[in-house]
Structure formats: C-alpha cells, structure tokens
Design a protein around this motif. Structure first.
Motif, PDB file in Angstrom:
ATOM      1  N   LEU A  15       0.820  -1.215   0.000  1.00  0.00           N
ATOM      2  CA  LEU A  15       0.000   0.000   0.000  1.00  0.00           C
ATOM      3  C   LEU A  15       0.854   1.266   0.000  1.00  0.00           C
ATOM      4  N   ALA A  16       2.029   1.216   0.608  1.00  0.00           N
ATOM      5  CA  ALA A  16       2.927   2.368   0.541  1.00  0.00           C
ATOM      6  C   ALA A  16       3.362   2.609  -0.901  1.00  0.00           C
ATOM      7  N   TRP A  17       3.668   1.514  -1.585  1.00  0.00           N
ATOM      8  CA  TRP A  17       4.038   1.642  -3.012  1.00  0.00           C
ATOM      9  C   TRP A  17       2.864   2.176  -3.831  1.00  0.00           C
ATOM     10  N   TYR A  18       1.692   1.654  -3.536  1.00  0.00           N
ATOM     11  CA  TYR A  18       0.493   2.083  -4.278  1.00  0.00           C
ATOM     12  C   TYR A  18       0.212   3.564  -4.037  1.00  0.00           C
ATOM     13  N   ASP A  19       0.302   3.985  -2.805  1.00  0.00           N
ATOM     14  CA  ASP A  19       0.023   5.388  -2.491  1.00  0.00           C
ATOM     15  C   ASP A  19       0.952   6.324  -3.261  1.00  0.00           C
ATOM     16  N   ALA A  20       2.163   5.895  -3.474  1.00  0.00           N
ATOM     17  CA  ALA A  20       3.145   6.764  -4.127  1.00  0.00           C
ATOM     18  C   ALA A  20       3.148   6.597  -5.645  1.00  0.00           C
ATOM     19  N   ASN A  21       2.641   5.459  -6.135  1.00  0.00           N
ATOM     20  CA  ASN A  21       2.830   5.148  -7.556  1.00  0.00           C
ATOM     21  C   ASN A  21       1.575   4.727  -8.301  1.00  0.00           C
ATOM     22  N   ASP A 176      -5.920  -6.495   3.009  1.00  0.00           N
ATOM     23  CA  ASP A 176      -5.915  -5.556   4.126  1.00  0.00           C
ATOM     24  C   ASP A 176      -7.352  -5.190   4.497  1.00  0.00           C
ATOM     25  N   PRO A 177      -7.812  -5.576   5.682  1.00  0.00           N
ATOM     26  CA  PRO A 177      -9.209  -5.320   6.043  1.00  0.00           C
ATOM     27  C   PRO A 177      -9.525  -3.835   6.227  1.00  0.00           C
ATOM     28  N   LYS A 178      -8.489  -3.033   6.364  1.00  0.00           N
ATOM     29  CA  LYS A 178      -8.731  -1.592   6.513  1.00  0.00           C
ATOM     30  C   LYS A 178      -8.851  -0.880   5.172  1.00  0.00           C
ATOM     31  N   ARG A 179      -8.198  -1.422   4.154  1.00  0.00           N
ATOM     32  CA  ARG A 179      -8.224  -0.766   2.832  1.00  0.00           C
ATOM     33  C   ARG A 179      -8.383  -1.811   1.725  1.00  0.00           C
ATOM     34  N   PRO A 180      -9.492  -2.541   1.725  1.00  0.00           N
ATOM     35  CA  PRO A 180      -9.648  -3.645   0.759  1.00  0.00           C
ATOM     36  C   PRO A 180      -9.663  -3.173  -0.699  1.00  0.00           C
ATOM     37  N   GLY A 181     -10.306  -2.036  -0.952  1.00  0.00           N
ATOM     38  CA  GLY A 181     -10.364  -1.545  -2.331  1.00  0.00           C
ATOM     39  C   GLY A 181      -8.991  -1.151  -2.849  1.00  0.00           C
ATOM     40  N   ASP A 182      -8.228  -0.449  -2.027  1.00  0.00           N
ATOM     41  CA  ASP A 182      -6.877  -0.058  -2.429  1.00  0.00           C
ATOM     42  C   ASP A 182      -5.978  -1.288  -2.559  1.00  0.00           C
ATOM     43  N   PHE A 183      -6.167  -2.248  -1.667  1.00  0.00           N
ATOM     44  CA  PHE A 183      -5.374  -3.477  -1.754  1.00  0.00           C
ATOM     45  C   PHE A 183      -5.616  -4.157  -3.106  1.00  0.00           C
ATOM     46  N   ASN A 184      -6.872  -4.329  -3.464  1.00  0.00           N
ATOM     47  CA  ASN A 184      -7.188  -5.002  -4.726  1.00  0.00           C
ATOM     48  C   ASN A 184      -6.625  -4.240  -5.918  1.00  0.00           C
ATOM     49  N   GLN A 185      -6.759  -2.935  -5.891  1.00  0.00           N
ATOM     50  CA  GLN A 185      -6.249  -2.138  -7.012  1.00  0.00           C
ATOM     51  C   GLN A 185      -4.725  -2.124  -7.040  1.00  0.00           C
ATOM     52  N   ALA A 186      -4.108  -2.185  -5.880  1.00  0.00           N
ATOM     53  CA  ALA A 186      -2.642  -2.229  -5.831  1.00  0.00           C
ATOM     54  C   ALA A 186      -2.126  -3.526  -6.459  1.00  0.00           C
ATOM     55  N   ILE A 187      -2.835  -4.624  -6.193  1.00  0.00           N
ATOM     56  CA  ILE A 187      -2.452  -5.898  -6.809  1.00  0.00           C
ATOM     57  C   ILE A 187      -2.542  -5.797  -8.329  1.00  0.00           C
ATOM     58  N   MET A 188      -3.602  -5.121  -8.812  1.00  0.00           N
ATOM     59  CA  MET A 188      -3.759  -4.961 -10.261  1.00  0.00           C
ATOM     60  C   MET A 188      -2.647  -4.108 -10.845  1.00  0.00           C
ATOM     61  N   ASP A 189      -2.301  -3.010 -10.179  1.00  0.00           N
ATOM     62  CA  ASP A 189      -1.217  -2.156 -10.675  1.00  0.00           C
ATOM     63  C   ASP A 189       0.113  -2.907 -10.655  1.00  0.00           C
ATOM     64  N   LEU A 190       0.297  -3.720  -9.644  1.00  0.00           N
ATOM     65  CA  LEU A 190       1.510  -4.543  -9.581  1.00  0.00           C
ATOM     66  C   LEU A 190       1.538  -5.530 -10.751  1.00  0.00           C
TER      67      LEU A 190
END
Length: 356
Positions: A15-21, A176-190
């Motif tokens: 999520l740190a990577w996602y937030d920045a990238n 991540d139960p706190k940020r499930p939407g961002d987690f899923n999208q981060a996996i896609m960006d990865l």
DNA sequence: AAACCGTGGAG
DNA sequence: TCTCCAAGGTT
C-alpha cells in the motif's frame, strides 16, 4: 502460508508503493459506484489503454445509472462500438435497469446482491464491493491470479474454474481489512507493471522480498495456465448490396456473435451446395426477398479472427433493383452516415475492402 | 466443465 | 505472420 507478521509487512509495503505510484486513471477520481461499474465492465478482458477513451465518452453521454437505464439501447451499443464482447454493453444497461427497478437506485453493498446484477460475476462484484463500499472482498482477476501464483508459487492451473477457490481462500488471509479496495487495485497495478505476464521486472518489484517465484528463479513458470484452442476457419460470402440510398445493412440476431450489431448480409459458404456465387445469390434472395445480381470483382479475401473463429469472407458486390429499397428487411445506409448504427470491427474491414 | 463471446497491442 | 493475452461472465 505466511505468518501474521509477514502478512502485515506485505500489506504495508504494497500500500505504501500504491500510495506513491498508483496509476492516474479517469475512474479513480472518485469512488462512485456507477463509475466503478462502468469501468469494470469495460475492463473485462480489455486493456486499460483501450478502455480510457470509451469510458470518458460513455460517462459523458450517460452520466448516471438513471441516464443509462433510460437511454435507447442503440445509443448504448454505439457507445460500445469497437470495444468487443458486446453482451457486456447490453448487460450493463440491464444492470442499470435492475438497480432502478429492484433497488430504487440505492446500491446494494454485498457481493451476493451485486452478483445478481447482469454482467457482474465474482470478480466484478468483489471489485465494486471493495472499491465503492469498503467491503473486505477479494477481486480476483487475471492480475490477482498471476501475482499470487508467483508470490506463493501456486501450481494449480488457473484455467480450471475450481482453482478460483484456492486463490480466494489465500487472498482473504492477505487482503488488508482496513483498505480492501486499495489493496485489490494495488495488486492490479503490480500485475500491470513489475509482475506483468510477458515482461516482468521482479528484481525491482516493491514486493520482491515476498516473491517466492523470484527467490527461486521461476517467475515465468507462474501462473500455470493450460492453452486455449486455436480459432476455427469459417468461410462466408459477404455481400455489399448498393443502391442510391446507400448500402444494405442487416441487424444480426439478438443472440450469438456480434448480437444486434449491423453488417452486410453474410452467407455461410459451408451450407452452399455447390459453393458458387450463383448459390450465394439464391441464399441472399431467400433472405432479402428480392433477386440480386451478384458480381465477383475478384476482391481480396477479408479475414477477421475472433477468440474461437476466423471468418474468411469473400466480398461480393451487387447493384440493387430500385423496387428493393422499401422491400428488403434491413436498412439502407450511406457510408457517411454510419453514426446511425453500431457496426463491429469486422464490418469496418469489409468497408475497407470495397472497390473505390 | 467447457464452449462461447471481440479487439488491439506486444513480442 | 503468429501467438498470447488483457480489470471475465454466461450458459
């Protein structure tokens, strides 16, 4: 399976990577469920770069669920023209109508209810529920399959439907139960970058330390996926019937390939005995109700490959008798007035093959 | 389970 | 040119 500490470290790193990238995409400007719905339907089996202009036009034309539910189907199909898998467009509008009729325009939040909407399966339901409604649900698309197959060196064949359950159980432990939407999208960006299918860069991946396939030098061995069959050749005559009112277009059946879209009349050559232009003329006559004199100007064979069929079309041309104009089933359309109907890409290839 | 349903880009 | 595949769903 990872220990709890490693799971937490993975979430934090990802999520740190996602937030920045994270990618700057038009459907990420807000978490409006309608925006998520339209983008997810368009993105099914379709690349981000292809979807972006379609998404912009679609939202401009039909900005709300209500607007989509009320739009003429022909407008929806025209907005989808060229994007492929056209049942997605009809399903999308059907889902909008369901939301209005069954829910009064108030979105359900659970994947169970979302999956009852047309065109929404387990992936899309998980994506909408997590991104728009913060539900802790996995969104398992091709990216998630590939990313987690590599992270854990999962040997199961992802082409097998039963394999989804394996990934579902795994991802539910890692999400991540706190940020499930961002987690899923981060996996896609990865999965679209460092852990892509063809040209991955696992060495510089933000989660390289968690990547078992990279640690063991087997990145390209995952995911395990059996191959598809190759497209089967299907021969047709495609017939360009011309008149002063333009060319004859007929609407395809409401089911099957290219449903409801408009094309030149096609005659399946496999059903012709013998396979001659004269027989094609008879078949066309039976279809449009009037005799048409076909010419074979020796135009090049037009080929178009679908997922499981390759159409090989011999283009024939004909000049329609004047009385045919208000007689045949179909529409006469001038080539500079194609904005009136939705035509598939295969039809655009036929237009390019016409004699000048 | 397996077949069906589009298109464009990349290698 | 050919193959693979990309934010899958329906039947």
């Amino acid at each position: 399976m990872w220990k709890e500490e490693k799971i937490k470290a993975f979430r934090r790193t990802l999520l740190a990577w996602y937030d920045a990238n994270k990618r700057d995409l038009p459907w990420r400007v807000d978490r409006n469920a309608y925006h998520v719905l339209v983008s997810e339907l368009m993105l099914q089996q379709t690349q981000v770069q292809t979807v972006i202009p379609y998404y912009q036009r679609f939202i401009t034309q039909m900005p709300t669920v209500q607007a989509l539910a009320d739009a003429p189907e022909a407008q929806v199909m025209k907005a989808w023209e060229g994007l492929g898998y056209y049942s997605r467009a009809r399903n999308l509008q059907k889902a909008a109508k369901q939301l209005i009729r069954d829910y009064g325009g108030v979105w359900p939040h659970t994947v169970q209810e979302l999956q009852q909407l047309a065109g929404i399966g387990p992936y899309t339901a998980g994506a909408i529920a997590s991104i728009a409604f913060d539900q802790v649900e996995p969104a398992i698309d091709g990216n998630a399959f590939r990313v987690f197959a590599r992270l854990f060196c999962i040997p199961d064949d992802i082409a097998q439907p039963k394999t989804r359950a394996v990934f579902d159980r795994l991802i539910r432990q890692v999400i991540d139960p706190k940020r499930p939407g961002d987690f899923n999208q981060a996996i896609m960006d990865l999965g679209a970058s460092y852990m892509s299918a063809k040209d991955p860069d696992p060495k510089h991946s933000p989660v390289a330390a968690f990547d078992a396939s990279w640690q063991t030098g087997r990145v390209l061995d995952f995911p395990v996926k059996t191959k598809k069959k190759r497209p089967k050749p299907v021969p047709y005559y495609a017939i360009a019937v011309h008149s002063p009112a333009g060319y004859l277009f007929v609407q395809r059946p409401s089911t099957g390939m290219l449903a409801n879209l408009w094309m030149f009349p096609l005659v399946a050559r496999s059903q012709l005995e013998p396979d001659t232009v004269a027989q094609a003329a008879l078949a066309l006559q039976a279809r449009v109700g009037t005799e048409v004199a076909l010419q074979d100007p020796g135009l090049p064979l037009v080929k178009h490959t679908f997922t499981h069929q390759q159409w090989q079309m011999t283009l024939l041309v004909a000049e329609a008798p004047a009385f045919a104009l208000d007689y045949v089933p179909g529409r006469w359309v001038q080539l500079d007035d194609l904005a009136a109907i939705a035509i598939p890409t295969v039809q655009k290839k036929l237009l390019k093959g016409l004699p000048v």
